[in-house]
Design a protein around this motif. Structure first.
Motif, PDB file in Angstrom:
ATOM      1  N   GLN A 175    -157.293  71.057  56.556  1.00  0.00           N
ATOM      2  CA  GLN A 175    -157.487  70.164  55.475  1.00  0.00           C
ATOM      3  C   GLN A 175    -156.112  69.567  55.143  1.00  0.00           C
ATOM      4  O   GLN A 175    -156.222  68.262  54.810  1.00  0.00           O
ATOM      5  N   GLU A 176    -155.034  70.001  55.777  1.00  0.00           N
ATOM      6  CA  GLU A 176    -153.582  69.450  55.456  1.00  0.00           C
ATOM      7  C   GLU A 176    -153.541  68.257  56.584  1.00  0.00           C
ATOM      8  O   GLU A 176    -153.151  67.127  56.270  1.00  0.00           O
TER       9      GLU A 176
ATOM     10  N   CYS B 132    -144.348  71.219  56.165  1.00  0.00           N
ATOM     11  CA  CYS B 132    -144.344  72.607  56.661  1.00  0.00           C
ATOM     12  C   CYS B 132    -144.448  73.375  55.234  1.00  0.00           C
ATOM     13  O   CYS B 132    -143.513  73.693  54.531  1.00  0.00           O
ATOM     14  N   ARG B 133    -145.939  73.482  54.683  1.00  0.00           N
ATOM     15  CA  ARG B 133    -146.146  74.080  53.568  1.00  0.00           C
ATOM     16  C   ARG B 133    -146.907  75.027  53.514  1.00  0.00           C
ATOM     17  O   ARG B 133    -147.817  75.683  54.160  1.00  0.00           O
TER      18      ARG B 133
ATOM     19  N   GLN C 111    -155.358  81.317  66.351  1.00  0.00           N
ATOM     20  CA  GLN C 111    -156.464  80.495  66.984  1.00  0.00           C
ATOM     21  C   GLN C 111    -157.602  80.270  66.326  1.00  0.00           C
ATOM     22  O   GLN C 111    -158.242  79.070  66.318  1.00  0.00           O
ATOM     23  N   ALA C 112    -158.158  81.078  65.490  1.00  0.00           N
ATOM     24  CA  ALA C 112    -159.299  81.184  64.868  1.00  0.00           C
ATOM     25  C   ALA C 112    -159.188  79.900  63.786  1.00  0.00           C
ATOM     26  O   ALA C 112    -160.379  79.286  63.640  1.00  0.00           O
ATOM     27  N   VAL C 113    -158.113  79.835  62.882  1.00  0.00           N
ATOM     28  CA  VAL C 113    -158.184  78.492  61.979  1.00  0.00           C
ATOM     29  C   VAL C 113    -158.167  77.327  62.700  1.00  0.00           C
ATOM     30  O   VAL C 113    -158.729  76.387  62.433  1.00  0.00           O
TER      31      VAL C 113
ATOM     32  N   THR D 122    -155.897  77.075  51.872  1.00  0.00           N
ATOM     33  CA  THR D 122    -155.562  75.787  51.778  1.00  0.00           C
ATOM     34  C   THR D 122    -156.815  74.742  51.461  1.00  0.00           C
ATOM     35  O   THR D 122    -157.823  75.247  50.997  1.00  0.00           O
ATOM     36  N   PHE D 123    -156.475  73.455  51.058  1.00  0.00           N
ATOM     37  CA  PHE D 123    -157.530  72.543  50.505  1.00  0.00           C
ATOM     38  C   PHE D 123    -157.172  71.107  50.904  1.00  0.00           C
ATOM     39  O   PHE D 123    -155.930  70.821  50.947  1.00  0.00           O
TER      40      PHE D 123
END
Ligand SMILES: C[S@@+](CC[C@H](N)C(=O)[O-])C[C@H]1O[C@@H](n2cnc3c(N)ncnc32)[C@H](O)[C@@H]1O
Length: 292
Positions: free
Chosen positions: A113-114, A210-211, A142-144, A72-73
């Protein structure tokens, strides 16, 4: 890895996260799970599969999480965020002037980031000052979510997609890292949520991002998720999908906006939701006419 271990893991991943692996992705499973097995003190995939079959938790959840792609960014693909700022938020400000509140969902939010890109757009949208804007960020992993909650990003991460003015305005440098300021972090609520499971308890939303998650799922799974997303979107709300994703040929619950790539509105005539047929889709009209 033996063919039967691979088949077992494919089925497990499809059932637990929706991930639909083709028959030739053994290398991917090995590259992600061998290090995971070693960290758990196991000799390799065969041992790992044996542990999972014996019902080992949290190991099984960790294996499922290890197979998710978290790429993601900030302001990914740019265009959906331009639409959000230039047409969706202005239309919602008019349509929700009575209640002065908005709810936005980032449905596979990864490391944040989103949802934080959305939060920065909202923060910089002057007409929303004093409004109650809830941004809900959910992910299977959970980690993210933990990383997202901290709101701390590396130099590399803030260099991907984030305009320098926003970095200066909304982040504080902490050693070699950058932390989002508390006001932006406070705009985002994080929750663990598996899109394969019921999510009706989240309530309805004006905008759903929802990407870059449905792309990993098989067709039937996507159909079911689109149906359930349609039930949570306000009748005049907006759904944003990833650049390589579409509802076309999969679900008639939504319809794409012409010339608004990646944005979808409810197909009011087709949706199974009671009570919304014939409603004036004010936001849909404003977004569509701005595109002309
Ligand atoms: C590629 S990232 C996309 C992040 C962000 N939406 C973007 O477009 O930049 C996909 C995210 O979907 C999450 N994910 C995968 N399967 C999921 C599921 N069944 N339910 C919820 N999240 C899931 C992964 O953990 C990962 O963080």
């Amino acid at each position: 890895m033996t063919p039967s271990d691979y088949d077992y893991l494919r089925k497990l991943l499809r059932e637990r996260s929706g991930l639909d692996l083709s028959s030739d992705k053994q290398y991917l499973v090995e590259s992600r799970l061998i290090p995971r097995a070693r960290r758990a003190g196991l000799s390799g995939i065969a041992d790992l599969v044996a542990k999972i079959k014996a019902g080992a938790e949290p190991l099984t959840s960790e294996v499922v999480e290890a197979m998710t792609t978290n790429e993601t960014f900030f302001f990914r693909d740019k265009i959906p965020f331009d639409h959000l700022r230039d047409t969706v938020l202005p239309a919602l400000v008019q349509a929700r002037a009575g209640r002065r509140s908005l709810r936005i969902w980032s449905a596979a939010s990864s490391t944040g980031q989103e949802p934080y890109s959305i939060a920065m757009c909202v923060k910089e949208f002057a007409a929303l000052a004093g409004w109650r804007v809830e941004i809900v960020a959910t992910d299977l992993s959970q980690a993210v979510l933990e990383k997202s909650r901290a709101g701390i990003f590396s130099q590399f991460e803030v260099q991907r997609g984030l305009p320098i003015q926003m970095l200066v305005k909304h982040f504080t440098q902490v050693g070699e890292l950058w932390q989002l300021n508390a006001d932006i972090r406070a705009m985002v609520q994080h929750r663990q949520l598996n899109l394969l499971q019921d999510f009706s308890h989240l309530g309805t939303f004006d905008v759903i991002f929802c990407r870059n998650v449905l792309i990993y799922f098989e067709q039937d799974t996507k159909v079911g998720i689109f149906d359930r997303l349609a039930r949570l979107l306000e009748p005049d709300g907006v759904l944003a999908l990833g650049a390589a994703e579409s509802v076309v040929g999969i679900s008639d619950a939504f319809k794409p906006y012409p010339e608004r790539r990646g944005l979808y509105g409810l197909n009011v005539s087709r949706t199974a939701r009671p009570g919304i047929k014939g409603m004036m889709p004010q936001v849909l009209k404003a977004v569509a006419s701005a595109a002309r």
